[in-house]
Design an enzyme around this catalytic site. Sequence first.
Site, PDB file in Angstrom:
ATOM      1  N   ASP A 154      -6.672  42.660  37.695  1.00 58.12           N
ATOM      2  CA  ASP A 154      -5.500  41.799  37.596  1.00 58.12           C
ATOM      3  C   ASP A 154      -4.235  42.659  37.541  1.00 58.12           C
ATOM      4  OD1 ASP A 154      -5.108  38.604  36.476  1.00 58.12           O
ATOM      5  OD2 ASP A 154      -3.422  39.997  36.273  1.00 58.12           O
ATOM      6  N   ASN A 170      -8.741  29.027  34.815  1.00 55.43           N
ATOM      7  CA  ASN A 170      -7.627  28.123  34.572  1.00 55.43           C
ATOM      8  C   ASN A 170      -7.564  27.084  35.682  1.00 55.43           C
ATOM      9  OD1 ASN A 170      -6.845  29.697  32.329  1.00 55.43           O
ATOM     10  ND2 ASN A 170      -5.685  31.098  33.644  1.00 55.43           N
ATOM     11  N   GLY A 208      -2.784  26.573  33.115  1.00 54.34           N
ATOM     12  CA  GLY A 208      -2.110  27.846  33.356  1.00 54.34           C
ATOM     13  C   GLY A 208      -2.432  28.479  34.693  1.00 54.34           C
ATOM     14  N   GLN A 209      -2.944  27.677  35.635  1.00 54.12           N
ATOM     15  CA  GLN A 209      -3.276  28.242  36.952  1.00 54.12           C
ATOM     16  C   GLN A 209      -2.011  28.486  37.760  1.00 54.12           C
ATOM     17  OE1 GLN A 209      -6.013  25.886  39.293  1.00 54.12           O
ATOM     18  NE2 GLN A 209      -6.269  27.504  40.838  1.00 54.12           N
ATOM     19  N   HIS A 218     -10.565  31.353  40.727  1.00 48.24           N
ATOM     20  CA  HIS A 218     -10.897  32.705  40.277  1.00 48.24           C
ATOM     21  C   HIS A 218     -11.347  32.670  38.834  1.00 48.24           C
ATOM     22  CE1 HIS A 218      -6.600  31.894  39.817  1.00 48.24           C
ATOM     23  NE2 HIS A 218      -6.634  32.603  38.697  1.00 48.24           N
ATOM     24  N   LEU A 219     -12.252  33.584  38.531  1.00 43.48           N
ATOM     25  CA  LEU A 219     -12.701  33.805  37.151  1.00 43.48           C
ATOM     26  C   LEU A 219     -12.001  35.037  36.630  1.00 43.48           C
ATOM     27  CD1 LEU A 219     -16.584  33.678  36.726  1.00 43.48           C
ATOM     28  CD2 LEU A 219     -14.895  32.105  35.784  1.00 43.48           C
ATOM     29  N   HIS A 220     -11.402  34.922  35.454  1.00 41.14           N
ATOM     30  CA  HIS A 220     -10.881  36.103  34.763  1.00 41.14           C
ATOM     31  C   HIS A 220     -12.006  36.667  33.899  1.00 41.14           C
ATOM     32  CE1 HIS A 220      -6.445  35.108  35.199  1.00 41.14           C
ATOM     33  NE2 HIS A 220      -6.958  33.909  35.400  1.00 41.14           N
TER      34      HIS A 220
END
Length: 114
Positions: A30, A87, A93-94, A100-102
Amino acid sequence: MGDTIFGKIIRRDIPADIVYEDDNVLAFRDLNPQAPVHVLFIPKRAIATLDAATDADAELLGKLMLAAAAYARSEGLAEQGYRVVMNCNEHGGQTVFHVHLHLLAGRRMQWPPG
Ligand code: DGP
């Protein structure tokens, strides 16, 4: 769906610090890390949000989750633990509309989240 910055990363139109790739999944660090380890796992076939996912996406979303778990294991992060977050839309909060996966690791996470 429209293209996003993540589509550009998949096509290598813009650079990213890629840490994992297979036929279905790409993972990269990120740009704005929230933990010592902060990696994004994205499907190469774009889905805008989790809310837009259908039964046809079940296998791909499962692969995304398992890729994150395998990466955490391979990096020695699994025993201490980590968090995965997806998100969805504004209140979630997207900001990038390509699912996507954090993967967050390397420090103790707080609960509940802010
Ligand atoms: P979310 O808020 O869940 O949509 O997360 C989007 C994340 O994507 C955010 O943590 C910052 C990250 N990000 C945005 N643009 C870029 C980029 O160009 N490169 C990388 N590596 N990460 C990005």
